[in-house]
Design a protein around this motif. Structure first.
Motif, PDB file in Angstrom:
ATOM      1  N   MET A  98       0.877  -1.177   0.000  1.00 27.31           N
ATOM      2  CA  MET A  98       0.000   0.000   0.000  1.00 27.31           C
ATOM      3  C   MET A  98       0.903   1.213   0.000  1.00 27.31           C
ATOM      4  SD  MET A  98      -2.866  -1.334   2.678  1.00 27.31           S
ATOM      5  CE  MET A  98      -4.019   0.028   2.571  1.00 27.31           C
ATOM      6  N   GLU A  99       0.611   2.104  -0.896  1.00 27.99           N
ATOM      7  CA  GLU A  99       1.510   3.236  -1.063  1.00 27.99           C
ATOM      8  C   GLU A  99       0.690   4.473  -1.392  1.00 27.99           C
ATOM      9  OE1 GLU A  99       5.087   4.429  -4.209  1.00 27.99           O
ATOM     10  OE2 GLU A  99       3.882   2.656  -4.561  1.00 27.99           O
ATOM     11  N   TYR A 100       1.064   5.606  -0.815  1.00 26.28           N
ATOM     12  CA  TYR A 100       0.345   6.785  -1.284  1.00 26.28           C
ATOM     13  C   TYR A 100       1.241   7.657  -2.128  1.00 26.28           C
ATOM     14  CZ  TYR A 100       1.932  10.082   2.407  1.00 26.28           C
ATOM     15  OH  TYR A 100       2.647  10.887   3.222  1.00 26.28           O
ATOM     16  N   LEU A 101       0.642   8.169  -3.183  1.00 25.46           N
ATOM     17  CA  LEU A 101       1.381   9.004  -4.118  1.00 25.46           C
ATOM     18  C   LEU A 101       1.145  10.467  -3.780  1.00 25.46           C
ATOM     19  CD1 LEU A 101       0.514   6.981  -7.346  1.00 25.46           C
ATOM     20  CD2 LEU A 101       2.439   6.685  -5.820  1.00 25.46           C
ATOM     21  N   LYS A 102      -0.098  10.792  -3.409  1.00 22.48           N
ATOM     22  CA  LYS A 102      -0.432  12.157  -3.007  1.00 22.48           C
ATOM     23  C   LYS A 102      -1.398  12.071  -1.850  1.00 22.48           C
ATOM     24  CE  LYS A 102      -0.452  15.163  -7.061  1.00 22.48           C
ATOM     25  NZ  LYS A 102      -1.428  15.752  -7.999  1.00 22.48           N
ATOM     26  N   PRO A 103      -1.057  12.674  -0.704  1.00 22.98           N
ATOM     27  CA  PRO A 103      -1.951  12.574   0.448  1.00 22.98           C
ATOM     28  C   PRO A 103      -3.376  13.014   0.093  1.00 22.98           C
ATOM     29  CG  PRO A 103       0.051  13.799   1.011  1.00 22.98           C
ATOM     30  CD  PRO A 103       0.120  13.500  -0.445  1.00 22.98           C
ATOM     31  N   GLN A 104      -4.347  12.261   0.572  1.00 21.60           N
ATOM     32  CA  GLN A 104      -5.769  12.554   0.359  1.00 21.60           C
ATOM     33  C   GLN A 104      -6.206  12.556  -1.100  1.00 21.60           C
ATOM     34  OE1 GLN A 104      -6.941  16.023   2.581  1.00 21.60           O
ATOM     35  NE2 GLN A 104      -6.592  14.955   4.518  1.00 21.60           N
ATOM     36  N   ARG A 105      -5.337  12.124  -1.986  1.00 21.00           N
ATOM     37  CA  ARG A 105      -5.713  12.163  -3.396  1.00 21.00           C
ATOM     38  C   ARG A 105      -5.465  10.854  -4.135  1.00 21.00           C
ATOM     39  NH1 ARG A 105      -6.412  17.393  -5.709  1.00 21.00           N
ATOM     40  NH2 ARG A 105      -6.165  18.950  -4.075  1.00 21.00           N
ATOM     41  N   CYS A 106      -4.345  10.234  -3.852  1.00 22.67           N
ATOM     42  CA  CYS A 106      -3.997   9.081  -4.677  1.00 22.67           C
ATOM     43  C   CYS A 106      -3.232   8.008  -3.900  1.00 22.67           C
ATOM     44  CB  CYS A 106      -3.183   9.592  -5.857  1.00 22.67           C
ATOM     45  SG  CYS A 106      -2.902   8.335  -7.071  1.00 22.67           S
ATOM     46  N   TRP A 107      -3.744   6.793  -3.942  1.00 23.91           N
ATOM     47  CA  TRP A 107      -3.116   5.631  -3.311  1.00 23.91           C
ATOM     48  C   TRP A 107      -2.963   4.506  -4.315  1.00 23.91           C
ATOM     49  CZ3 TRP A 107      -1.704   4.375   1.853  1.00 23.91           C
ATOM     50  CH2 TRP A 107      -1.891   5.425   2.770  1.00 23.91           C
ATOM     51  N   LYS A 108      -1.945   3.681  -4.067  1.00 26.48           N
ATOM     52  CA  LYS A 108      -1.791   2.477  -4.890  1.00 26.48           C
ATOM     53  C   LYS A 108      -1.879   1.256  -3.984  1.00 26.48           C
ATOM     54  CE  LYS A 108       1.710   2.048  -7.856  1.00 26.48           C
ATOM     55  NZ  LYS A 108       2.934   2.477  -8.595  1.00 26.48           N
ATOM     56  N   ILE A 109      -2.625   0.261  -4.392  1.00 24.14           N
ATOM     57  CA  ILE A 109      -2.701  -1.000  -3.641  1.00 24.14           C
ATOM     58  C   ILE A 109      -2.377  -2.110  -4.632  1.00 24.14           C
ATOM     59  CG2 ILE A 109      -4.093  -2.366  -2.034  1.00 24.14           C
ATOM     60  CD1 ILE A 109      -6.217  -0.171  -2.264  1.00 24.14           C
ATOM     61  N   ASN A 110      -1.296  -2.833  -4.327  1.00 26.82           N
ATOM     62  CA  ASN A 110      -0.912  -3.944  -5.200  1.00 26.82           C
ATOM     63  C   ASN A 110      -0.806  -5.212  -4.391  1.00 26.82           C
ATOM     64  OD1 ASN A 110      -0.624  -2.119  -7.253  1.00 26.82           O
ATOM     65  ND2 ASN A 110       1.600  -1.957  -7.042  1.00 26.82           N
ATOM     66  N   PHE A 111      -1.057  -6.314  -5.054  1.00 26.45           N
ATOM     67  CA  PHE A 111      -0.867  -7.596  -4.383  1.00 26.45           C
ATOM     68  C   PHE A 111      -0.323  -8.596  -5.387  1.00 26.45           C
ATOM     69  CE2 PHE A 111      -2.200 -11.817  -2.973  1.00 26.45           C
ATOM     70  CZ  PHE A 111      -1.637 -11.826  -1.712  1.00 26.45           C
ATOM     71  N   ASP A 112       0.581  -9.417  -4.913  1.00 26.76           N
ATOM     72  CA  ASP A 112       1.115 -10.493  -5.733  1.00 26.76           C
ATOM     73  C   ASP A 112       1.482 -11.608  -4.764  1.00 26.76           C
ATOM     74  OD1 ASP A 112       2.244 -12.125  -7.578  1.00 26.76           O
ATOM     75  OD2 ASP A 112       3.703 -10.687  -8.333  1.00 26.76           O
ATOM     76  N   GLY A 113       0.657 -12.621  -4.687  1.00 22.35           N
ATOM     77  CA  GLY A 113       0.934 -13.699  -3.747  1.00 22.35           C
ATOM     78  C   GLY A 113      -0.220 -14.680  -3.692  1.00 22.35           C
ATOM     79  N   LEU A 114      -0.315 -15.396  -2.576  1.00 17.54           N
ATOM     80  CA  LEU A 114      -1.362 -16.406  -2.437  1.00 17.54           C
ATOM     81  C   LEU A 114      -2.452 -15.897  -1.503  1.00 17.54           C
ATOM     82  CD1 LEU A 114       0.888 -19.570  -1.939  1.00 17.54           C
ATOM     83  CD2 LEU A 114      -0.382 -18.944  -4.005  1.00 17.54           C
ATOM     84  N   LEU A 115      -3.708 -16.123  -1.882  1.00 20.57           N
ATOM     85  CA  LEU A 115      -4.833 -15.801  -1.000  1.00 20.57           C
ATOM     86  C   LEU A 115      -5.639 -17.071  -0.754  1.00 20.57           C
ATOM     87  CD1 LEU A 115      -6.231 -12.386  -2.289  1.00 20.57           C
ATOM     88  CD2 LEU A 115      -4.668 -12.779  -0.401  1.00 20.57           C
ATOM     89  N   ARG A 116      -6.257 -17.106   0.419  1.00 22.40           N
ATOM     90  CA  ARG A 116      -7.072 -18.258   0.769  1.00 22.40           C
ATOM     91  C   ARG A 116      -8.494 -18.057   0.256  1.00 22.40           C
ATOM     92  NH1 ARG A 116      -5.612 -21.717   4.740  1.00 22.40           N
ATOM     93  NH2 ARG A 116      -4.605 -20.202   6.050  1.00 22.40           N
ATOM     94  N   LYS A 117      -8.983 -19.039  -0.497  1.00 18.77           N
ATOM     95  CA  LYS A 117     -10.321 -18.926  -1.076  1.00 18.77           C
ATOM     96  C   LYS A 117     -11.346 -19.522  -0.123  1.00 18.77           C
ATOM     97  CE  LYS A 117     -12.747 -19.591  -5.400  1.00 18.77           C
ATOM     98  NZ  LYS A 117     -13.502 -20.755  -5.788  1.00 18.77           N
ATOM     99  N   GLY A 118     -12.446 -18.827   0.048  1.00 13.73           N
ATOM    100  CA  GLY A 118     -13.523 -19.336   0.898  1.00 13.73           C
ATOM    101  C   GLY A 118     -14.131 -18.202   1.683  1.00 13.73           C
ATOM    102  N   SER A 119     -15.380 -18.363   2.147  1.00 12.45           N
ATOM    103  CA  SER A 119     -15.982 -17.247   2.860  1.00 12.45           C
ATOM    104  C   SER A 119     -15.288 -17.051   4.198  1.00 12.45           C
ATOM    105  CB  SER A 119     -17.487 -17.425   3.040  1.00 12.45           C
ATOM    106  OG  SER A 119     -17.815 -18.766   3.045  1.00 12.45           O
TER     107      SER A 119
END
Ligand SMILES: *[C@@H]1O[C@H](CO)[C@@H](O)[C@H](O)[C@H]1NC(C)=O
Ligand SMILES: *[C@@H]1O[C@H](CO)[C@@H](O)[C@H](O)[C@H]1NC(C)=O
Ligand SMILES: *[C@@H]1O[C@H](CO)[C@@H](O)[C@H](O)[C@H]1NC(C)=O
Length: 315
Positions: free
Chosen positions: A118-139
């Motif tokens: 999670m990274e912000y580029l400009k406070p209160q204006r722009c954020w980046k959220i990236n993910f690359d990995g494993l997630l658990r599937k299921g409710s």
């Protein structure tokens, strides 16, 4: 101060955010088990990005895709991160390390761990959220055994940009709802002192925006995402143990109107407080002034219904 080990309790914020989104998007689903277990943890600062999509004309066409990412700063230079997502037609996912995903709080602009950045580029204006990995599937559930839940490779990259100004709950809220909530409590000098203390130790603001990007899940291929949602930032001391229960409803309308309605029970101060706001299409903001929403009638048994009706006014 030692770091409090992560409690394996259901995150209250998530339960309610998911509840709100699901309720709004016309979804039918039971709440997570133990959804109202209070977290006995103190937050130093917390950022929550909660984004949902709904392409609906008729309820049958509703699209319940959402992404919830959270970053909470803890004592001793640590940060806790959350990630939950749901892709319509594919399923629900959560980070396999949840709720113990702790990362070092080294930078003031970028936080990363367990594949999530999670990274912000400009406070209160722009954020980046990236993910690359494993997630658990299921409710969502409170505890997983090792064998349960398929781990699926997920990759996404989202950029969030604000579409509204900031609503500052401590400054912009309408005093009428607070006056009404306080008038319902037996009046003592201790109550007054507790209210004063609470209002001095916790702060929160929120704004709406849009996230655009792409997601790739296992062998389901790539999907373009365009999600509307909030960035909620709270700081100071928030003692989850003081909150008995709350329901938060977030709504974004076709004409651009955005609204937030929370009803919350904090037994030490106000047992039925309504807070929230409306952002009008022209950018004007207004604090919720009155609502008929009643906690007793909203998922008190932990089960989230398909539909809820609430009225409110904002000024
Ligand atoms: C985005 O946020 C900034 C900072 O709060 C604000 O000045 C600006 O008006 C917002 N943009 C929109 C489109 O509301
Ligand atoms: C649901 O919405 C997301 C985000 O806009 C979009 O990427 C996806 O294709 C939609 N799914 C369906 C089944 O309409
Ligand atoms: C609040 O108003 C809405 C809309 O009129 C209605 O559907 C709902 O039942 C009301 N709720 C309560 C608790 O009176």
């Amino acid at each position: 101060m030692p770091v409090v080990p992560a409690v394996p309790a259901v995150p209250a914020v998530l339960a309610l955010v998911a509840a709100a989104l699901l309720a709004l998007l016309g979804a039918g689903r039971a709440a997570g088990p133990g959804a109202w277990v209070p977290l006995k943890r103190w937050a130093l600062g917390c950022l929550l990005l909660c984004l949902g999509a709904c392409r609906q004309r008729a309820a049958a066409e509703s699209n319940r895709t959402f992404v919830i990412a959270r970053l909470a700063r803890r004592p001793a230079g640590l940060c806790e991160m959350w990630l939950f997502l749901r892709l319509d037609g594919i399923g629900e996912f959560e980070h396999p390390q949840h709720p113990n995903m702790m990362v070092r709080d080294e930078s003031k602009e970028i936080w990363s761990g367990g594949g999530l950045t999670m990274e912000y580029l400009k406070p209160q204006r722009c954020w980046k959220i990236n993910f690359d990995g494993l997630l658990r599937k299921g409710s969502y559930r409170q505890q997983w055994s090792e064998e349960e839940g398929e781990l699926v490779p997920v990759k996404f990259s989202l950029q969030w940009e604000n579409s509204t100004d900031v609503f500052n709950f401590n400054v912009d809220s309408n005093p009428s709802t607070f006056a009404r909530a306080l008038a319902q409590e037996p009046w003592t000098i201790q109550l007054f002192q507790r209210v004063k203390k609470q209002r001095k130790q916790h702060f929160r603001h929120e704004q709406w925006g849009q996230s655009v990007g792409e997601i790739e899940i296992g062998n389901y291929g790539k999907t373009e995402l365009s999600l509307k949602g909030i960035r909620s930032h709270s700081y100071g001391v928030r003692n989850w143990a003081e909150i008995s229960r709350y329901v938060m409803i977030l709504a974004h309308f076709e004409d651009g109107t955005a609204a937030h309605l929370t009803v919350i029970n904090m037994p030490a101060t106000t047992t039925h407080l309504t807070v929230g706001y409306v952002f009008f299409p022209d950018g004007r903001k207004a604090g919720i002034e009155w609502s008929n929403a009643s906690l007793a009638e909203l998922a008190e048994d932990g089960v989230i219904q398909d539909q809820y009706g609430v009225s409110f006014t904002a000024a």
